[in-house]
Motif scaffolding. Structure first.
Motif, mmCIF file in Angstrom:
data_model
loop_
_atom_site.group_PDB
_atom_site.id
_atom_site.type_symbol
_atom_site.label_atom_id
_atom_site.label_comp_id
_atom_site.label_asym_id
_atom_site.label_seq_id
_atom_site.Cartn_x
_atom_site.Cartn_y
_atom_site.Cartn_z
ATOM 1 N N GLY A 15 0.797 -1.223 0.000
ATOM 2 C CA GLY A 15 0.000 0.000 0.000
ATOM 3 C C GLY A 15 0.823 1.262 0.000
ATOM 4 N N SER A 17 4.255 3.811 -1.129
ATOM 5 C CA SER A 17 4.686 4.456 -2.372
ATOM 6 C C SER A 17 6.194 4.612 -2.406
ATOM 7 N N ARG A 67 -1.801 2.808 -10.905
ATOM 8 C CA ARG A 67 -0.929 2.793 -9.717
ATOM 9 C C ARG A 67 0.426 3.448 -9.980
ATOM 10 N N ASN A 84 2.589 3.906 -6.638
ATOM 11 C CA ASN A 84 1.649 3.991 -5.528
ATOM 12 C C ASN A 84 0.928 2.662 -5.347
ATOM 13 N N SER A 85 0.315 2.484 -4.207
ATOM 14 C CA SER A 85 -0.460 1.270 -3.917
ATOM 15 C C SER A 85 0.354 0.021 -4.222
ATOM 16 N N LYS A 87 2.212 -3.490 -4.163
ATOM 17 C CA LYS A 87 1.795 -4.827 -3.768
ATOM 18 C C LYS A 87 3.035 -5.712 -3.638
#
Length: 127
Positions: A15, A17, A67, A84-85, A87
């Protein structure tokens, strides 16, 4: 001779960055399409995001759409990948590359050894 150096990788929680940078030296980036690629252990190198010479066009792999965003500042001879975001499956070594006379899609979909490559920066997404 164009040389590329990536930075900005590291360990980040899911989650989170990161922003990767790709700084060029030797020549200016003005004539080069820039691409970001990644390679996880045991997997082939894959295109992540590629950006055109003036930054007007980008190609983003399906797995990063919404993302990741690539950008560039030709005045600073630098390209960026905002992630971003993140995983866990984004964990990989990330590389920037430069090539002339191609399209963003061609560069990303079919990466070639002949591109000018940076040395890579490791991104690890883990809790």
């Amino acid at each position: 001779q164009l040389q590329l150096v990536e930075s900005g990788g590291g360990l980040v929680q899911p989650g989170g960055s990161l922003r990767l940078s790709c700084v060029a030296s030797g020549l200016t980036l003005d004539d080069y399409v820039i691409g970001w690629f990644r390679q996880a252990p045991g997997k082939e190198r894959e295109g992540v995001s590629c950006i055109s010479i003036r930054g007007y066009n980008t190609y983003d792999a399906d797995f990063v759409k919404g993302r990741f965003t690539s950008s560039r500042d030709n005045a600073k001879n630098t390209a960026y990948l905002q992630m971003n975001s993140l995983k866990p499956e984004d964990t990989a070594a990330y590389y920037c590359a430069a090539v002339r006379f191609t399209t963003v899609q061609a560069m990303c979909v079919n990466p070639q050894r002949e591109y000018v490559w940076g040395q890579g920066t490791q991104v690890t997404v883990s809790s």
